[in-house]
Design a protein around this motif. Structure first.
Motif, PDB file in Angstrom:
ATOM      1  N   GLY A 182      26.689  68.386 -12.957  1.00 36.47           N
ATOM      2  CA  GLY A 182      25.060  69.299 -14.094  1.00 36.47           C
ATOM      3  C   GLY A 182      25.821  69.363 -15.287  1.00 36.47           C
ATOM      4  N   GLY A 183      27.054  68.217 -15.441  1.00 35.18           N
ATOM      5  CA  GLY A 183      27.388  67.815 -16.622  1.00 35.18           C
ATOM      6  C   GLY A 183      28.785  69.064 -17.254  1.00 35.18           C
ATOM      7  N   LEU A 184      29.185  69.869 -15.900  1.00 38.80           N
ATOM      8  CA  LEU A 184      29.962  70.209 -16.192  1.00 38.80           C
ATOM      9  C   LEU A 184      31.996  70.216 -16.002  1.00 38.80           C
ATOM     10  CD1 LEU A 184      28.578  73.761 -14.501  1.00 38.80           C
ATOM     11  CD2 LEU A 184      29.580  73.829 -16.898  1.00 38.80           C
ATOM     12  N   SER A 185      32.399  70.824 -16.945  1.00 38.08           N
ATOM     13  CA  SER A 185      34.281  70.284 -16.458  1.00 38.08           C
ATOM     14  C   SER A 185      34.727  71.753 -16.980  1.00 38.08           C
ATOM     15  CB  SER A 185      34.820  69.094 -16.972  1.00 38.08           C
ATOM     16  OG  SER A 185      33.973  69.254 -18.362  1.00 38.08           O
ATOM     17  N   TRP A 232      30.037  72.749 -21.524  1.00 41.41           N
ATOM     18  CA  TRP A 232      29.263  72.107 -20.482  1.00 41.41           C
ATOM     19  C   TRP A 232      27.885  71.205 -21.419  1.00 41.41           C
ATOM     20  CZ3 TRP A 232      23.383  73.094 -21.754  1.00 41.41           C
ATOM     21  CH2 TRP A 232      22.617  73.172 -20.398  1.00 41.41           C
TER      22      TRP A 232
ATOM     23  N   ARG B  69      26.111  61.158 -20.125  1.00 37.12           N
ATOM     24  CA  ARG B  69      25.652  62.304 -19.225  1.00 37.12           C
ATOM     25  C   ARG B  69      24.682  62.072 -17.962  1.00 37.12           C
ATOM     26  NH1 ARG B  69      23.995  65.762 -16.526  1.00 37.12           N
ATOM     27  NH2 ARG B  69      23.665  67.878 -17.993  1.00 37.12           N
ATOM     28  N   SER B  93      31.470  63.767 -21.095  1.00 34.20           N
ATOM     29  CA  SER B  93      30.848  63.763 -20.550  1.00 34.20           C
ATOM     30  C   SER B  93      30.531  64.754 -18.965  1.00 34.20           C
ATOM     31  CB  SER B  93      29.578  62.166 -19.628  1.00 34.20           C
ATOM     32  OG  SER B  93      30.120  61.671 -19.578  1.00 34.20           O
ATOM     33  N   GLY B  94      31.511  64.715 -18.267  1.00 29.82           N
ATOM     34  CA  GLY B  94      31.787  65.377 -17.559  1.00 29.82           C
ATOM     35  C   GLY B  94      30.726  64.625 -16.713  1.00 29.82           C
ATOM     36  N   ASN B  95      30.349  63.659 -16.285  1.00 27.60           N
ATOM     37  CA  ASN B  95      29.641  62.862 -15.284  1.00 27.60           C
ATOM     38  C   ASN B  95      31.206  62.325 -14.314  1.00 27.60           C
ATOM     39  OD1 ASN B  95      28.469  61.321 -13.895  1.00 27.60           O
ATOM     40  ND2 ASN B  95      27.200  60.407 -15.602  1.00 27.60           N
TER      41      ASN B  95
END
Lengths: 445, 298
Positions: A182-185, A232, B69, B93-95
């Motif tokens: 979900g775009g979290l890191s 996020w 994303r 983008s954390g993707n």
């Protein structure tokens, strides 16, 4: 006399075919002609062999070309990727990407840096005019790699010299998660806080030799700390990044890890997008809260720092490296509620309640791939009363010109006129070089 | 009761609306066009760059992070062409889906690359250790990449596998019919010589049998200098070059300067889909490229 019988001996086989041996000079002439003809035949033979070899080579080449062509035709369904073959054979294949930054400068200040005072803003961290003359800048080594399928790691070591001693500092050392949904890191370790714009950017990507005054005075040049960060990225088309950090707070502006070593909290929001293909923008608001205990500027108490930042880039056809204009501004609002203890007179404890502000505005014009030039306006607003009260608000104007030989090296010339207090002004000239070696870096916008 | 059943049916049908289409992020227009050929409207497509941009030098801008994303599949050239921005986009983008594995499709990983340097040294300019990444102008390589991409689309989106298979068959038929036509038209170009702006034409020139006798850039990625250009005048004239080639995104000044001094025409080729009005899709890209080159023969 000796030569003749010898000559005759050597001529014998040739002459044997012809007439009987005789001392007739005509034989010699005939013999020479035969030898010449034989030599001629040899040359022809050589030429024929060479031609044959050439033909064979051409045939081989043709065959190879045919093979290559049919290979590329057949490559149609070819097995994926012969791309990584040879380099995987040795034990270095999994070594992290290594990159190195080298920088150095010459600075001339009309005001002796030893006598430099910024009214309303005691110098903290690495903020300040820097040193006079030639100086090696911070040399950095950065190592990074995927750790496994879930984590990425990076470490940046900074080497500097302080009074002739070499100092090594861990500038950054963190791990990032790669597999949160979900775009979290999540980032943990030591890193530059994501507040504002410039703070999370390494100094070697800056457009000017030094950081703006507001960065020098409110976060000690750049706020880096031990902690954890949770950003996020929201799903919509508009870029929306929200996040927060929990930090130890050893360094300025906190100074001393209070609250069991989690004395600093931040929150940030960044928005961005495009207007057409030639314009891009990024804007954000951030807040940093800290419980300071005997910070570098003598403050103990509660501090809240608000930041607003905005960046606008325009480039013909969206080719930012070949031309265009970048405009950027950031605004700082620093709210204090606590006490001030002067290091020289520790018995004297004063209340420190008040607000200070700072801002900068810069514009960089990219002339072409090699040259850019820019102007920056710096401004600070001091407190009206309290321990840091001042009637003078520091102001600085800077002009720079940069030449890049490639994306890996640059030379920069900068002129700054700084009015740090009511009585002094500092005219400074900087000449800086900067180089990047090793792995090709990918930079933030 | 009946109303309730209808409501339930309606709700049910609302639920059974096909899963949201695959989101494809294409780094360059040619891979966007290929994805369109193979997937039609079965996927949602974002193309990160235009034909007027230098894809070596893109910035990891916020709009691209937002697109990354939501990507399920990234289709790019690879071979480090996008090294300066793609990794940053993926990380910010954390993707993680598209960082590696099935979500990451690199065109140069599907074919044999040319121009692999035997020695890696930045003194030689911006060299690509994995070979020349500009593979889109060799029709055989494009066909190989199309087959691999269709397979990847089907793997990630099995529900539409039939669509990808059918569209690939259709594309292959048209493409394989086009190749002999292009080759027949291009026959007069064989053996001719050209000067190029950047070494981005090696696959096209190898396919057509055209020889490259010089580059306007002194070294890959280093902008042309007047000294280097002056050195090219002699060789361009002596070898009676056919043309001086630049891509639509490159500054035409250097090529025009040399053209003026040698009488050899400076051609701007589309280089990728969208590079000119004719290059609307991959077929148009090849047609336009050959039209320009053959135009220089007259």
């Amino acid at each position: 006399m000796l030569r003749k019988p010898l000559l005759l001996l050597t001529l014998l086989p040739a002459l044997a075919v012809g007439a009987a041996p005789s001392a007739d000079p005509r034989f010699d002439a005939l013999d020479a002609r035969i030898a010449a003809l034989e030599a001629n035949a040899q040359v022809l033979r050589d030429q024929a062999a060479a031609a044959q070899a050439e033909a064979a080579a051409a045939r081989a080449e043709l065959q190879q070309m045919r093979a290559e062509q049919s290979q590329s035709k057949v490559a149609a369904v070819a097995a994926p990727a012969p791309a990584m073959s040879a380099s995987n054979a040795n034990g270095n294949a999994f070594n992290p990407a290594i990159s190195m930054i080298l920088t150095g400068q010459y600075a001339h200040h009309s005001l002796d840096p030893e006598n430099y005072q910024r009214s309303g803003f005691p110098l903290v961290g690495e903020g300040g005019p820097g040193e006079q003359g030639l100086k090696l800048g911070e040399s950095e080594i950065s190592l990074s790699a995927n750790i496994d399928d879930k984590f990425y790691g990076q470490m940046t070591l900074a080497f500097g010299s302080e009074d002739g001693e070499t100092e090594v500092g861990i500038e950054e050392a963190y791990i990032d998660t790669l597999a949160l949904p979900g775009g979290l890191s999540l980032r943990a370790g030591r890193f530059f806080s994501n507040i504002g714009y410039l703070n999370s950017h390494h100094a070697h990507t800056d457009a000017f030799v030094d950081r703006p005054l507001a960065y020098q005075d409110f976060v000690g040049n750049q706020s880096g700390a031990d902690g954890a960060q949770l950003p996020w990225v929201a799903p919509p088309d508009l870029y929306v990044e929200l996040g927060g950090e929990l930090l130890r707070g050893d360094n300025y502006p906190s100074g001393g890890a209070d609250n069991d070593g989690v004395g600093v909290q931040t929150a940030f929001a960044h928005l961005g997008g495009d207007v057409g293909i030639e314009n891009s923008w990024l804007a954000g608001i951030s807040v940093l809260r800290s419980d300071a205990v005997a910070a570098e500027d003598g403050f103990s108490g509660e501090q809240t720092l608000y930041l607003a930042d905005a960046t606008w880039k325009w480039a013909p056809r969206g080719n930012t490296k070949d031309g265009g204009v970048t405009l950027r501004g950031e605004y700082f609002f620093d709210d204090r509620d606590g006490v001030y203890v002067d290091a020289a007179v520790p018995e004297l404890v004063q209340a420190w309640r008040g607000q200070r502000r700072g801002a900068y505005l810069e514009g960089v014009y990219r002339i072409n791939r090699s040259w850019d030039t820019g102007y920056r306006y710096d401004r600070l607003w001091a407190d009206q009363d309290g321990p840091q009260a001042s009637d003078h608000d520091p102001v600085r104007n800077s002009l720079m010109l940069t030449w890049r030989n490639s994306e890996f090296s640059l030379l920069r010339l900068q002129y700054s006129r700084d009015e740090p207090n009511a009585d002094d002004s500092d005219n400074a000239i900087y000449l800086q070089y900067q180089a990047t070696l090793g792995a090709h870096g990918a930079h933030k916008f | 009761m009946k109303a309730l059943i209808w409501a339930a049916l309606l709700l049910g049908s609302a639920w059974s609306i096909p899963a949201p289409a695959l989101n494809v992020f294409a780094c360059e227009p040619e891979w966007g066009a290929l994805t369109r050929e193979l997937a039609g409207d079965a996927v949602t497509l974002d193309v990160a760059t235009s034909a007027l941009q230098d894809v070596h030098q893109i910035e990891a801008k916020p709009s691209l992070i937002a697109k990354m994303r939501r990507a399920d599949l990234v289709v790019c050239s690879g071979a480090e062409l996008e090294a300066g921005w793609l990794p940053q986009l993926i990380r910010q983008s954390g993707n993680s889906k598209v960082a590696s594995g099935p979500g990451s499709f690199m065109a140069t990983d599907q074919v044999v690359t040319l121009d692999k340097p035997s020695e890696l040294d930045r003194a030689a300019g911006d060299v690509h250790p994995q070979g020349n990444p500009h593979v889109q102008l060799d029709p055989y390589r494009v066909l190989a990449i199309a087959k691999a991409l269709a397979a990847r689309l089907a793997q990630l989106d099995p529900g539409n596998a039939a669509v990808y298979t059918q569209r690939l068959a259709d594309f292959s038929t048209r493409w394989q019919a086009a190749i002999p036509n292009w080759e027949a038209r291009a026959a007069p170009l064989k053996g001719r010589k050209v000067v190029v702006h950047h070494a981005s034409w090696v696959y096209l020139l190898t396919w057509l049998g055209v020889e490259q006798i010089g580059t306007l850039e002194p070294k890959p990625g280093v902008p042309p200098t007047s000294g280097h250009l002056a050195g090219l005048i002699e060789i361009t004239k002596a070898q009676s070059a056919l043309a001086i080639l630049s891509a639509a995104y490159q500054d035409p000044k250097a090529g025009e300067w040399l053209a003026e001094r040698t009488g050899v025409p400076a051609l701007v080729l589309p280089f990728t889909v969208g590079g000119d009005d004719q290059a609307k899709d991959l077929f148009g890209l090849y047609d336009a490229t050959l039209d320009r080159l053959l135009g220089a023969l007259k």
